[in-house]
Enzyme design. Sequence first.
Site, PDB file in Angstrom:
ATOM      1  N   TYR A  74      48.753  19.660 -27.319  1.00  0.00           N
ATOM      2  CA  TYR A  74      48.951  21.062 -26.950  1.00  0.00           C
ATOM      3  C   TYR A  74      50.422  21.290 -26.591  1.00  0.00           C
ATOM      4  O   TYR A  74      50.758  21.855 -25.555  1.00  0.00           O
ATOM      5  CB  TYR A  74      48.022  21.439 -25.791  1.00  0.00           C
ATOM      6  CG  TYR A  74      46.635  21.831 -26.253  1.00  0.00           C
ATOM      7  CD1 TYR A  74      45.878  20.950 -27.018  1.00  0.00           C
ATOM      8  CD2 TYR A  74      46.096  23.067 -25.951  1.00  0.00           C
ATOM      9  CE1 TYR A  74      44.620  21.298 -27.465  1.00  0.00           C
ATOM     10  CE2 TYR A  74      44.841  23.416 -26.394  1.00  0.00           C
ATOM     11  CZ  TYR A  74      44.104  22.529 -27.152  1.00  0.00           C
ATOM     12  OH  TYR A  74      42.856  22.881 -27.605  1.00  0.00           O
ATOM     13  N   TYR A 187      41.717  17.575 -37.984  1.00  0.00           N
ATOM     14  CA  TYR A 187      41.243  17.220 -36.652  1.00  0.00           C
ATOM     15  C   TYR A 187      41.278  15.709 -36.437  1.00  0.00           C
ATOM     16  O   TYR A 187      41.670  15.232 -35.368  1.00  0.00           O
ATOM     17  CB  TYR A 187      39.829  17.746 -36.435  1.00  0.00           C
ATOM     18  CG  TYR A 187      39.761  19.043 -35.663  1.00  0.00           C
ATOM     19  CD1 TYR A 187      39.447  19.063 -34.311  1.00  0.00           C
ATOM     20  CD2 TYR A 187      40.012  20.257 -36.292  1.00  0.00           C
ATOM     21  CE1 TYR A 187      39.380  20.251 -33.604  1.00  0.00           C
ATOM     22  CE2 TYR A 187      39.948  21.447 -35.592  1.00  0.00           C
ATOM     23  CZ  TYR A 187      39.626  21.443 -34.246  1.00  0.00           C
ATOM     24  OH  TYR A 187      39.567  22.623 -33.552  1.00  0.00           O
ATOM     25  N   VAL A 236      43.550  49.819 -33.478  1.00  0.00           N
ATOM     26  CA  VAL A 236      44.437  50.026 -34.628  1.00  0.00           C
ATOM     27  C   VAL A 236      43.563  50.073 -35.877  1.00  0.00           C
ATOM     28  O   VAL A 236      42.840  49.125 -36.178  1.00  0.00           O
ATOM     29  CB  VAL A 236      45.489  48.915 -34.727  1.00  0.00           C
ATOM     30  CG1 VAL A 236      46.326  49.090 -35.988  1.00  0.00           C
ATOM     31  CG2 VAL A 236      46.378  48.921 -33.492  1.00  0.00           C
ATOM     32  N   SER A 281      39.138  37.564 -35.569  1.00  0.00           N
ATOM     33  CA  SER A 281      38.832  37.113 -34.214  1.00  0.00           C
ATOM     34  C   SER A 281      37.536  36.322 -34.231  1.00  0.00           C
ATOM     35  O   SER A 281      36.526  36.785 -34.771  1.00  0.00           O
ATOM     36  CB  SER A 281      38.690  38.295 -33.252  1.00  0.00           C
ATOM     37  OG  SER A 281      38.091  37.910 -32.035  1.00  0.00           O
TER      38      SER A 281
END
Length: 531
Positions: A74, A187, A236, A281
């Site tokens: 990270y 991964y 939007v 999303s």
Amino acid sequence: MNTHKETNNHAYFIGGGIASLAGAVFLIRDGGWAGERIHILEDRPVNGGSLDGSGNAEQGYVIRGGRMLNEPTYECTWELLDSIPSIDSPGKTVKDDIYAFTEKYPTHAQARLVDKDRNIVDVEHMLFSNKDRLDLGKLLVTPEDRLGKQKINEWFEPEFFETNFWFMWATMFAFQPWHSLVEFKRYMIRFMHEFPRIHTLAGVARTPYNQFDSIVLPIQKWLESQGVRYERNTRVTDLDFKPDPTGKSRVTAHRIQVVKDGNTGSIAVNPDDLVFFTNGSMTESSDLGSMTSAPVLGEKGPSFGLWEKIAAKLPGSGNPSAFDDHISESKWASFTVTCKDPMFFDFMENFSGNKAGTGALVTFKDSGWLMSVVLAHQPHFRNQPEDVQVFWGYGLFPDKPGDFVPKKMSECTGEEILTELLSHLKLAEKLPEMLENSICIPCMMPFITSQFMPREAGDRPQVVPDGSGNFAFIGQFTEIPDDVVFTVEYSVRTAQTAVYKLLDIDKKIPGMYHGNHHAKVLFDSLVTMVK
């Protein structure tokens, strides 16, 4: 380095998730922008996107998902959080808070998998066959462009999906057999250092509270102190483009069409203004149920809808259909349980051998729903009373019937989910007590693993499309070579990439950690494979 402090330029972030919040920080910190010239346009009444956390003890708490952090992988996230002041520890940063918390409450799961007889499974051994080992090795050295849109189950034998490794890996990261083989490979490389300790999840970093309270809230408060403008309840609906009148690039965004509080309007965008769009999303169109009602499966919402409009008119904007037209393959259900009695936590701590916050996912490997639960350190919310406890769980197979409740998980109420859970734990006699003193809120998420769907080159747009003068894509559905989606890190890295590229910032973005570049990690992984 270009700076824009003295200009009249504005920056608009479409979507209020972690990518936009991070992007606003980078604009101020590294681009020299004044906060009052940055606007975050969010359809919902709160920012945070998928890093959510809300509710109270009376109506029940809700987190749609839990985000695990990792120290080596990270890189951009830690660099970001090291810039944000802690709201709990004066003189410290958010990164300091998370590191200190993780050191104080290290993860070492002792009940990672549980079988149908409530026995804790010995997961020291991965149960690979020689064929599995060969297939894994071959995958790691095969270039991505040769894998194409292959699915994981097109590479491995059916028996691979019955190994201890797969049950732990799949539930830790939410992979399904039909997901992208390329993403699975990424991964394996990015988290190779976790392979030897996957049975304990000892490498997981935890936040002191849920991710909204621990990450979003401090960033949001800092941005507010800088004058950043939040335009909530602002949807939007379209973005207009035109040739760049300055001739410096091929095309620029020049108008943002919006609906705010039910009123239609638009925002004029100048060529030197900036527009950042979180396209898609994972928690779009999610729905909450209750103790007595099941959540409803939703359809495409504003983020995917806007991406489809942009893709239809701006070359290089990707192929949203590869991700948003596969709800049956990308959905799963989660649930958050608010307990007003310590019975469940007491039992789980004794059963698992882990105090709350020191274990990890407890997965019922033989359950029809492939259900997992995790008990976080308490309190998990800033406003949580001392006598209330909260835990979270999810099921990877929401359309399969339960083993004790003969219904699809997606059609179950909170009461029915608790019935299934306590039955797996052989606590049926405690069910009336649990139902009396708990609130279980189920959540259905149709796109939660849509970013894992098989894809090919071009399906995910570049962060800054070729020829774009003032527009960038950010978030989980953009292309960052070698990095892995379904992580906070991916969203933060895309935001940093977008800001640095559009502003031509001469500062290096933190490099990626790859376990296969480290001899000890490779050796430890090979030892684990042959167990």
